[in-house]
Design a protein around this motif. Structure first.
Motif, short mmCIF file in Angstrom:
data_model
loop_
_atom_site.label_atom_id
_atom_site.label_comp_id
_atom_site.label_asym_id
_atom_site.label_seq_id
_atom_site.Cartn_x
_atom_site.Cartn_y
_atom_site.Cartn_z
N PRO A 38 2.25 -5.65 -9.98
CA PRO A 38 1.46 -4.48 -9.66
C PRO A 38 -0.64 -5.18 -9.49
O PRO A 38 -0.36 -3.97 -8.75
N ALA A 48 3.18 8.59 -5.83
CA ALA A 48 2.65 7.82 -5.20
C ALA A 48 3.11 6.56 -6.95
O ALA A 48 3.34 5.47 -6.58
N GLU A 49 2.27 7.22 -8.03
CA GLU A 49 2.48 6.42 -9.11
C GLU A 49 4.29 6.28 -9.56
O GLU A 49 4.43 4.84 -10.24
N ARG A 95 0.77 -1.19 0.68
CA ARG A 95 0.10 0.25 0.12
C ARG A 95 0.61 0.90 0.05
O ARG A 95 1.54 1.14 0.80
N LEU A 96 0.62 2.18 -0.83
CA LEU A 96 1.76 3.70 -0.84
C LEU A 96 0.58 4.53 -0.87
O LEU A 96 -0.84 5.22 -1.10
N LEU A 133 8.47 -0.12 -7.98
CA LEU A 133 8.23 -1.15 -7.39
C LEU A 133 7.60 -2.25 -7.99
O LEU A 133 8.17 -3.49 -8.14
N ILE A 134 7.11 -2.15 -9.48
CA ILE A 134 7.49 -2.99 -10.22
C ILE A 134 8.89 -3.39 -11.02
O ILE A 134 8.43 -4.62 -11.87
N LYS A 145 5.30 2.62 -7.15
CA LYS A 145 4.04 2.00 -7.66
C LYS A 145 5.33 1.68 -8.90
O LYS A 145 5.30 0.33 -9.07
N VAL A 202 -0.57 -3.74 -5.56
CA VAL A 202 0.51 -3.15 -5.42
C VAL A 202 -1.02 -2.10 -5.36
O VAL A 202 -1.96 -1.73 -6.66
N SER A 203 -1.18 -1.03 -4.29
CA SER A 203 -2.26 -0.19 -4.17
C SER A 203 -2.06 0.91 -3.57
O SER A 203 -1.44 0.93 -2.97
N TYR A 204 -2.77 2.16 -4.58
CA TYR A 204 -2.29 3.13 -3.83
C TYR A 204 -3.11 4.27 -2.93
O TYR A 204 -4.65 3.91 -4.34
N VAL A 247 5.72 3.19 2.00
CA VAL A 247 5.99 1.60 1.09
C VAL A 247 5.22 1.46 2.31
O VAL A 247 5.75 1.32 3.27
#
Length: 128
Positions: free
Chosen positions: A84, A70-71, A46-47, A77-78, A74, A87-89, A122
């Motif tokens: 993907p 946040a994007e 979770r971001l 991380l990907i 993300k 991963v939520s933000y 994160v």
């Protein structure tokens, strides 16, 4: 154990990966390395994006800035192999300041003092 939360810090009014303080990105890298070593599985990340209070362009601007940060994390991380779908933000603009820096008048000093507010939290959830 993997740290539950890493903090990625951004330069003032910036949102790109090149604008991240490198030492803060290493906390994410260390967490990912630990997951691989253990071996553990990342079940969710979770971001939470944030901005400092300095930008005079208002609430909507800081919301967008915190979303873009946040994007950016993300995408990082990907690129590091995180699924993907896990991963939520969310983004909170300048609504959750962790450092106020009251009394600092010098603009450059104030920007540096407010650095902890320009962050993406994160939050890793892991399982075996």
């Amino acid at each position: 154990l993997v740290p539950q939360t890493a903090i990625v810090l951004f330069e003032f009014d910036r949102r790109a990966l090149a604008d991240v303080r490198e030492h803060s990105l290493r906390t994410v890298d260390r967490a990912l390395a630990r997951v691989r070593e253990e071996p553990l599985t990342i079940t969710a990340v979770r971001l939470i994006g944030h901005a400092d209070r300095m930008q005079g362009q208002g609430f909507d601007y800081n919301q967008a800035l915190s979303r873009d940060r946040a994007e950016t994390v993300k995408a990082y991380l990907i690129a590091q192999g995180v699924d993907p779908a896990r991963v939520s933000y969310e983004y909170r603009g300048d609504t959750e300041q962790v450092q106020s820096c009251d009394g600092i008048r010098n603009r450059d000093a104030l920007r540096e003092c407010l650095l902890p507010n320009r962050r993406v939290e994160v939050r890793f959830e892991v399982g075996k």
